[in-house]
Design an enzyme around this catalytic site. Structure first.
Site, mmCIF file in Angstrom:
data_model
loop_
_atom_site.group_PDB
_atom_site.id
_atom_site.type_symbol
_atom_site.label_atom_id
_atom_site.label_comp_id
_atom_site.label_asym_id
_atom_site.label_seq_id
_atom_site.Cartn_x
_atom_site.Cartn_y
_atom_site.Cartn_z
ATOM 1 N N ASP A 112 2.804 -10.815 -1.560
ATOM 2 C CA ASP A 112 1.917 -10.121 -2.502
ATOM 3 C C ASP A 112 1.171 -8.955 -1.839
ATOM 4 O O ASP A 112 0.284 -8.352 -2.454
ATOM 5 C CB ASP A 112 0.935 -11.101 -3.167
ATOM 6 C CG ASP A 112 -0.001 -11.768 -2.188
ATOM 7 O OD1 ASP A 112 0.475 -12.238 -1.136
ATOM 8 O OD2 ASP A 112 -1.216 -11.824 -2.451
ATOM 9 N N HIS A 113 1.547 -8.632 -0.592
ATOM 10 C CA HIS A 113 0.974 -7.477 0.104
ATOM 11 C C HIS A 113 2.058 -6.506 0.587
ATOM 12 O O HIS A 113 1.751 -5.384 0.964
ATOM 13 C CB HIS A 113 0.106 -7.940 1.279
ATOM 14 C CG HIS A 113 -1.017 -8.820 0.830
ATOM 15 N ND1 HIS A 113 -2.320 -8.396 0.738
ATOM 16 C CD2 HIS A 113 -1.014 -10.106 0.374
ATOM 17 C CE1 HIS A 113 -3.071 -9.385 0.249
ATOM 18 N NE2 HIS A 113 -2.300 -10.418 0.022
ATOM 19 N N HIS A 155 -7.773 -9.033 -3.369
ATOM 20 C CA HIS A 155 -7.686 -9.848 -4.594
ATOM 21 C C HIS A 155 -8.983 -9.786 -5.392
ATOM 22 O O HIS A 155 -10.065 -9.647 -4.831
ATOM 23 C CB HIS A 155 -7.415 -11.325 -4.254
ATOM 24 C CG HIS A 155 -6.038 -11.585 -3.742
ATOM 25 N ND1 HIS A 155 -4.965 -11.850 -4.570
ATOM 26 C CD2 HIS A 155 -5.553 -11.618 -2.476
ATOM 27 C CE1 HIS A 155 -3.872 -12.058 -3.830
ATOM 28 N NE2 HIS A 155 -4.199 -11.913 -2.545
ATOM 29 N N HIS A 175 -6.229 -16.094 8.258
ATOM 30 C CA HIS A 175 -5.410 -16.283 7.049
ATOM 31 C C HIS A 175 -3.937 -16.332 7.462
ATOM 32 O O HIS A 175 -3.202 -17.238 7.085
ATOM 33 C CB HIS A 175 -5.689 -15.138 6.085
ATOM 34 C CG HIS A 175 -4.873 -15.152 4.840
ATOM 35 N ND1 HIS A 175 -5.030 -16.104 3.859
ATOM 36 C CD2 HIS A 175 -3.888 -14.327 4.397
ATOM 37 C CE1 HIS A 175 -4.163 -15.866 2.881
ATOM 38 N NE2 HIS A 175 -3.461 -14.798 3.192
ATOM 39 N N ASP A 226 -6.627 -10.173 3.019
ATOM 40 C CA ASP A 226 -7.046 -11.515 2.614
ATOM 41 C C ASP A 226 -7.942 -12.172 3.662
ATOM 42 O O ASP A 226 -7.953 -13.394 3.800
ATOM 43 C CB ASP A 226 -5.822 -12.408 2.365
ATOM 44 C CG ASP A 226 -5.066 -12.031 1.101
ATOM 45 O OD1 ASP A 226 -5.516 -11.123 0.374
ATOM 46 O OD2 ASP A 226 -4.014 -12.647 0.854
ATOM 47 N N HIS A 236 -1.061 -7.811 6.116
ATOM 48 C CA HIS A 236 -0.329 -8.982 6.620
ATOM 49 C C HIS A 236 0.985 -9.117 5.868
ATOM 50 O O HIS A 236 1.259 -8.350 4.943
ATOM 51 C CB HIS A 236 -1.176 -10.256 6.574
ATOM 52 C CG HIS A 236 -1.613 -10.697 5.204
ATOM 53 N ND1 HIS A 236 -2.439 -9.949 4.393
ATOM 54 C CD2 HIS A 236 -1.337 -11.830 4.490
ATOM 55 C CE1 HIS A 236 -2.659 -10.596 3.267
ATOM 56 N NE2 HIS A 236 -1.988 -11.741 3.286
ATOM 57 N N HIS A 261 2.428 -11.403 3.871
ATOM 58 C CA HIS A 261 2.659 -12.124 2.619
ATOM 59 C C HIS A 261 3.258 -11.200 1.552
ATOM 60 O O HIS A 261 2.902 -10.024 1.457
ATOM 61 C CB HIS A 261 1.357 -12.750 2.100
ATOM 62 C CG HIS A 261 0.963 -13.968 2.866
ATOM 63 N ND1 HIS A 261 -0.326 -14.454 2.863
ATOM 64 C CD2 HIS A 261 1.679 -14.819 3.652
ATOM 65 C CE1 HIS A 261 -0.386 -15.549 3.616
ATOM 66 N NE2 HIS A 261 0.818 -15.788 4.111
HETATM 67 FE FE FE Z 1 -2.811 -12.221 -0.880
HETATM 68 ZN ZN ZN Z 2 -2.193 -13.482 1.922
#
Ligand code: FE
Ligand code: ZN
Length: 253
Positions: A58-59, A169, A112, A131, A54, A56
């Site tokens: 942090d990905h 995560h 998410h 996530d 996805h 975001h």
């Molecule tokens: Fe994440």
């Molecule tokens: Zn995420």
């Protein structure tokens, strides 16, 4: 597939998947480029593909630098073409993407985020679920409804029990504290929490988990269990409603 787990940022995991037959290496959800380039150069590997579950940061934070260095394509959701940096190949649920000797199955898992995808490597029985599903937990509903997330988790549940589940995560112990409030007498859950604690004490990831383990221990996958419904005062309620209630409680935990 040989999988390498790279811790990144505060609690993310970046995964390298290497096809043992062709030697091709993919990265799944590069939160940042540094740990990936370090690992690749230490092993003398190149990079053939970047998969994003996805959009975001942090990905996808490593997309730009890794693509610039290796010239490899970025594969992500068609719905998130405008949000995934450097996307080259837009895919959607039901698509298949050849990587090494694997035909990677793309599974739509909205909830998410609206465009969230999971990538399933059937020959390796390996799932990268970003996530959506966590060990003992599930992702927060930022852009989707409980109904959508329940449908997404149900789609993942159709995979074999021995599927290796690589979540994005390290949330297992935090999730465990909440899961124990939903099922304090679940002995499989107690055993999993003990195992996860031991793994973290030794500085090891709690991942991969398996779908069978999650089915036995993860309250979000177990929303259809009559015992959980009864405990929440929801006897007879549809699983999706029990799921929504568990998600709501976790949000306020
Ligand atoms: Fe994440
Ligand atoms: Zn995420």
């Amino acid at each position: 597939m040989d999988i390498v787990i790279l811790p990144a940022l505060s609690d993310n995991y970046i995964y390298l998947a290497r096809c043992p037959t062709t030697g091709a290496v993919a990265v799944i959800d590069p939160a940042e480029a540094g740990p990936v380039t370090e690992a690749l150069s230490a092993k003398g590997w190149g990079l053939a593909a970047i998969f994003n579950t996805h959009h975001h940061g942090d990905h996808t934070g490593g997309n730009r630098a890794l693509k610039a260095q290796f010239g490899c394509p970025v594969i992500g959701a068609r719905a998130d073409r405008a949000r995934i940096p450097e996307i080259d190949i837009a895919v959607e649920g039901g698509d298949a993407y050849q990587f090494g000797t694997e035909m990677v199955e793309v599974i739509a898992t909205p909830g998410h985020t609206s465009g969230h995808l999971a990538f399933y490597f059937p020959a390796a029985k390996t799932l990268f679920c970003g996530d959506t599903l966590f060990s003992l937990g599930c992702g927060r509903l930022f852009e989707g409804t409980a109904g959508e997330m329940w449908a997404s988790l149900s789609a993942l549940q159709r995979l074999p029990g021995d599927t290796l589940v690589y979540c994005a995560h390290e949330y297992t112990l935090a999730n465990a504290r909440f899961a124990l409030t939903i099922e304090p007498e679940n002995t499989a859950l107690a055993a999993r929490v003990e195992e996860a604690q031991r793994q973290r004490d030794q500085g090891r990831p709690t991942l991969p988990t398996t779908l069978a383990t999650e089915r036995a221990t993860n309250p979000f996958l177990r929303a259809g269990d009559p015992g959980i419904a009864a405990r929440l005062g929801m006897t007879g309620a549809p699983a999706v409603e029990v799921f929504a209630e568990i998600r709501r409680r976790k949000d306020h935990f």
